[in-house]
Scaffold this motif. Structure first.
Motif, PDB file in Angstrom:
ATOM      1  N   GLY A 169       0.821  -1.206   0.000  1.00  0.00           N
ATOM      2  CA  GLY A 169       0.000   0.000   0.000  1.00  0.00           C
ATOM      3  C   GLY A 169       0.857   1.259   0.000  1.00  0.00           C
ATOM      4  N   ARG A 170       1.917   1.208   0.774  1.00  0.00           N
ATOM      5  CA  ARG A 170       2.824   2.345   0.868  1.00  0.00           C
ATOM      6  C   ARG A 170       3.440   2.698  -0.479  1.00  0.00           C
ATOM      7  NH1 ARG A 170       4.695   5.336   3.702  1.00  0.00           N
ATOM      8  NH2 ARG A 170       6.871   5.742   3.263  1.00  0.00           N
ATOM      9  N   TRP A 171       3.924   1.687  -1.158  1.00  0.00           N
ATOM     10  CA  TRP A 171       4.573   1.938  -2.442  1.00  0.00           C
ATOM     11  C   TRP A 171       3.573   2.402  -3.494  1.00  0.00           C
ATOM     12  CZ3 TRP A 171       9.192   3.155  -3.704  1.00  0.00           C
ATOM     13  CH2 TRP A 171      10.261   2.739  -2.919  1.00  0.00           C
ATOM     14  N   ALA A 172       2.435   1.810  -3.469  1.00  0.00           N
ATOM     15  CA  ALA A 172       1.396   2.241  -4.406  1.00  0.00           C
ATOM     16  C   ALA A 172       1.131   3.726  -4.203  1.00  0.00           C
ATOM     17  CB  ALA A 172       0.121   1.432  -4.200  1.00  0.00           C
ATOM     18  N   ALA A 173       0.993   4.097  -2.952  1.00  0.00           N
ATOM     19  CA  ALA A 173       0.745   5.501  -2.615  1.00  0.00           C
ATOM     20  C   ALA A 173       1.907   6.372  -3.086  1.00  0.00           C
ATOM     21  CB  ALA A 173       0.552   5.651  -1.119  1.00  0.00           C
ATOM     22  N   GLN A 174       3.088   5.890  -2.839  1.00  0.00           N
ATOM     23  CA  GLN A 174       4.288   6.616  -3.214  1.00  0.00           C
ATOM     24  C   GLN A 174       4.284   6.927  -4.712  1.00  0.00           C
ATOM     25  OE1 GLN A 174       6.509   7.522  -0.984  1.00  0.00           O
ATOM     26  NE2 GLN A 174       7.611   8.649  -2.591  1.00  0.00           N
ATOM     27  N   TYR A 175       4.034   5.898  -5.493  1.00  0.00           N
ATOM     28  CA  TYR A 175       4.009   6.064  -6.942  1.00  0.00           C
ATOM     29  C   TYR A 175       2.902   7.008  -7.371  1.00  0.00           C
ATOM     30  CZ  TYR A 175       7.412   2.317  -7.678  1.00  0.00           C
ATOM     31  OH  TYR A 175       8.545   1.571  -7.707  1.00  0.00           O
ATOM     32  N   VAL A 176       1.766   6.835  -6.756  1.00  0.00           N
ATOM     33  CA  VAL A 176       0.646   7.705  -7.081  1.00  0.00           C
ATOM     34  C   VAL A 176       1.013   9.163  -6.812  1.00  0.00           C
ATOM     35  CG1 VAL A 176      -1.559   8.486  -6.154  1.00  0.00           C
ATOM     36  CG2 VAL A 176      -1.310   6.137  -6.898  1.00  0.00           C
ATOM     37  N   LEU A 177       1.580   9.399  -5.643  1.00  0.00           N
ATOM     38  CA  LEU A 177       1.912  10.770  -5.276  1.00  0.00           C
ATOM     39  C   LEU A 177       2.949  11.353  -6.230  1.00  0.00           C
ATOM     40  CD1 LEU A 177       2.008  10.601  -1.375  1.00  0.00           C
ATOM     41  CD2 LEU A 177       0.231  11.536  -2.851  1.00  0.00           C
ATOM     42  N   GLU A 178       3.900  10.540  -6.607  1.00  0.00           N
ATOM     43  CA  GLU A 178       4.915  11.033  -7.541  1.00  0.00           C
ATOM     44  C   GLU A 178       4.288  11.435  -8.865  1.00  0.00           C
ATOM     45  OE1 GLU A 178       8.105   8.258  -8.004  1.00  0.00           O
ATOM     46  OE2 GLU A 178       8.625   8.320  -5.878  1.00  0.00           O
ATOM     47  N   ARG A 179       3.436  10.594  -9.366  1.00  0.00           N
ATOM     48  CA  ARG A 179       2.794  10.914 -10.645  1.00  0.00           C
ATOM     49  C   ARG A 179       1.888  12.130 -10.500  1.00  0.00           C
ATOM     50  NH1 ARG A 179       4.229   7.895 -14.704  1.00  0.00           N
ATOM     51  NH2 ARG A 179       5.035   5.833 -14.184  1.00  0.00           N
ATOM     52  N   LEU A 180       1.216  12.206  -9.404  1.00  0.00           N
ATOM     53  CA  LEU A 180       0.356  13.355  -9.145  1.00  0.00           C
ATOM     54  C   LEU A 180       1.180  14.643  -9.130  1.00  0.00           C
ATOM     55  CD1 LEU A 180      -2.484  12.688  -9.051  1.00  0.00           C
ATOM     56  CD2 LEU A 180      -2.181  11.875  -6.728  1.00  0.00           C
ATOM     57  N   ALA A 181       2.397  14.531  -8.649  1.00  0.00           N
ATOM     58  CA  ALA A 181       3.263  15.701  -8.589  1.00  0.00           C
ATOM     59  C   ALA A 181       3.966  15.922  -9.920  1.00  0.00           C
ATOM     60  CB  ALA A 181       4.276  15.536  -7.464  1.00  0.00           C
ATOM     61  N   GLY A 182       3.692  15.054 -10.861  1.00  0.00           N
ATOM     62  CA  GLY A 182       4.273  15.215 -12.184  1.00  0.00           C
ATOM     63  C   GLY A 182       5.721  14.788 -12.278  1.00  0.00           C
ATOM     64  N   GLN A 183       6.227  14.273 -11.196  1.00  0.00           N
ATOM     65  CA  GLN A 183       7.642  13.878 -11.195  1.00  0.00           C
ATOM     66  C   GLN A 183       7.760  12.360 -11.218  1.00  0.00           C
ATOM     67  OE1 GLN A 183       8.923  13.930  -6.971  1.00  0.00           O
ATOM     68  NE2 GLN A 183       8.032  15.989  -6.993  1.00  0.00           N
TER      69      GLN A 183
END
Lengths: 336, 336
Positions: free
Chosen positions: B297-311
């Motif tokens: 769950g943590r990593w999924a969130a991590q990836y999501v947040l990164e993409r959301l931030a455009g990075q």
DNA sequence: ACGGGATGCGGGAACGTTCCCGCAAAACAG
DNA sequence: CTGTTTTGCGGGAACGTTCCCGCATCCCGT
């Protein structure tokens, strides 16, 4: 980027006004001729239009979102409640957003804030520290999960733990047990009280002598149950049966009993409460007083939907779902 | 009814324009003099103003909502994943809405629709029937939970089940087992394949003879595990150890073995996979190849947040979290 | 044939933000 | 002291709906 068609695009394509498109989107109750309806639907299909719920929410002040605040979804009690809630609100087009308070006041407050900010339509909460007044200030349909009388202004749904505990004790009594231990969790917002009340009811009912030592309070986890059982086993005259306020405590207690070389249920009976998934996995499988978890979620949803539809009484209702005895392998008559 | 103060009320009270109020609300990065900031904050406090996230979303096209679609939150594997996701997105002010697909194509499709309608910002999904193309059409950051190569365009996070299975088999091998059964679940979207691959890797690695009869496929539940174990025990030459593709199957298998009068782990070793809560409750407690559920769950969130931030990189990343052997009581060297 | 109530539909103003643009005043360089 | 940039802030137009109001048209009874 986001060039999704709007209601206006649909209107243009169908050769009608956006008002009309809006009307057919709202469906029943709106009067628009069959032919224009067909026209509009066709345009919608052709454009692949999907209504923007955000814009809709802004105008109508309804978001079709329900927030569920539980202490911890990881605790095996809650997923089923969540599922019951979810399954019931879904047909009414509501979504549920999840929040874990961790019994933390600040977290709980924080979630109520996002609830307000996001204009969610309703709240279902197992309260940690919020008060009746706090919830009143929300001005939205709210259902409290649990028991007690601390929330007179709201619908409260939970299990009748007091009666459940009483029946668990009675079951042990009928089996022949007279010296019965009780492991209960440290009061978090006092909700463990109901089991204790059940215990006291039971003692009164059968005019049993009150022995403080048979009553052990422990942290609400497996280690707590383990520890509590060791206390009970160390008693000069140890109980022949033990009631634990929930299955997790019971499982810890069971481990301690087995480690002490006791044969279950021959030497000692144990009964838990909740009927979590793991309860059936122990050896012997745990006898327990089951709570209707899914039903709890269902009723909460039911009440929420009624209030959302404006068809509900002023005053708070309370629904104490009956517990149900699930006899498995940890209970038997006491050794002769 | 709903007479909550708006940004305009705040502006009037503070004697500034709504633009300015909006600016201070956005916080850092916006230039507004310290004194007007103070003025605005004071007005906000006095009025008890809280920003309307719906209106904000309409304008900014961001809702700060993430949808999590799993087959069933009631399955003990998922709550921890949900928790990991939740805990990680929360500091970035995202909420997560829950959806249970029940492995039902229609339900899954339906949830994707509400995702689009509500303009949720991101999706984390354990897919049942959706394809890579379906998800691409969403045009939002999406993380796939699971394994396999069916989603080349997305970040995929899951456990390295193939390697985990291999290591489980190797562990049994090192204990001395040579005849090892394998219970695997019916392929739902083929995800059980990875364990099977691990099994085949193992066979190749040790040049073991292939015996189809040691490979039993069963429905993915406790009864399935029970049934499968009976098949294995009925074999003329029964295995000395059994690997089950998940703990639920393993628990069913364990029950069947005990019912057959076998002594665990003396007569038979069993190893499961996942390490659900109940795995430690069985007797003997189940040895298992643990998956990092929370971390998933943590990593999924991590990836999501990164993409959301455009990075984030264009291409899909895949993160196969290592499994970890948890030795408990169901495994031992084979009887001599 | 004519008045009056349905019925079907369009126009525009909300809902509460954010964002773009522009203007004044302040700061700075020459 | 003039000319240019920066800073702080206001005005108004979006965002995509829904809702209110009003205007035609049609049907029906007399």
């Amino acid at each position: 980027m986001s060039n999704r068609p709007t209601i206006i695009d649909v209107a243009e394509r169908a050769g009608v006004s956006k008002s009309t498109v809006s009307r057919v989107l709202q469906g029943a109750g709106e009067r628009v001729s069959a032919e224009t309806q067909a026209l509009v639907w066709q345009a919608i299909r052709e454009l692949g239009y999907e209504r923007n719920a955000v814009a809709s929410s802004l105008r109508t002040e309804r978001t079709f979102m329900v927030m569920l605040v539980t202490p911890d979804i990881t605790n095996p009690f809650w997923p089923e409640v969540a599922r019951g809630l979810q399954d019931t609100v879904e047909p009414a087009h509501y979504s549920v957003v999840l929040a874990n308070s961790d019994w933390d006041v600040e977290r709980e407050k924080h979630f109520l804030q996002t609830l307000r900010r996001n204009r969610f339509d309703a709240l279902v909460i197992n309260p940690t520290a919020v008060s009746n007044a706090d919830l009143l200030a929300l001005h939205i349909p709210t259902v409290v999960l649990g028991v007690g009388n601390s929330f007179p202004d709201f619908d409260v749904v939970g299990s009748d733990s007091r009666r459940g505990a009483l029946e668990a004790f009675n079951y042990l009594y009928v089996l022949g047990h007279r010296r019965i231990g009780c492991i209960w969790g440290q009061h978090r917002a006092g909700w463990a009280q109901s089991r204790l009340d059940g215990y006291l009811d039971f003692q009164r009912q059968h005019s049993l002598p009150h022995d403080e030592r048979l009553l052990v309070e422990a942290p609400f986890d497996r280690a707590g149950g383990h520890w509590a059982m060791r206390q009970l086993l160390a008693l000069p005259e140890r109980p022949t049966a033990v009631f634990a306020a929930n299955d997790i405590l019971a499982i810890g207690a069971l481990e301690a009993a087995r480690e002490a070389g006791l044969n279950l249920p021959g030497d000692l009976s144990i009964i838990g409460m909740d009927d979590i998934y793991a309860a059936a996995m122990t050896t012997p499988p745990l006898t327990t007083m089951a709570k209707s978890k899914y039903e709890t979620g269902r009723w909460a949803a039911q009440y929420v939907l009624e209030r959302l539809a404006g068809q509900a009484p002023e005053s708070g209702r309370r629904r104490a779902l009956p517990c149900q005895l699930v006899v498995r392998g940890t209970t038997a008559p006491p050794a002769a």
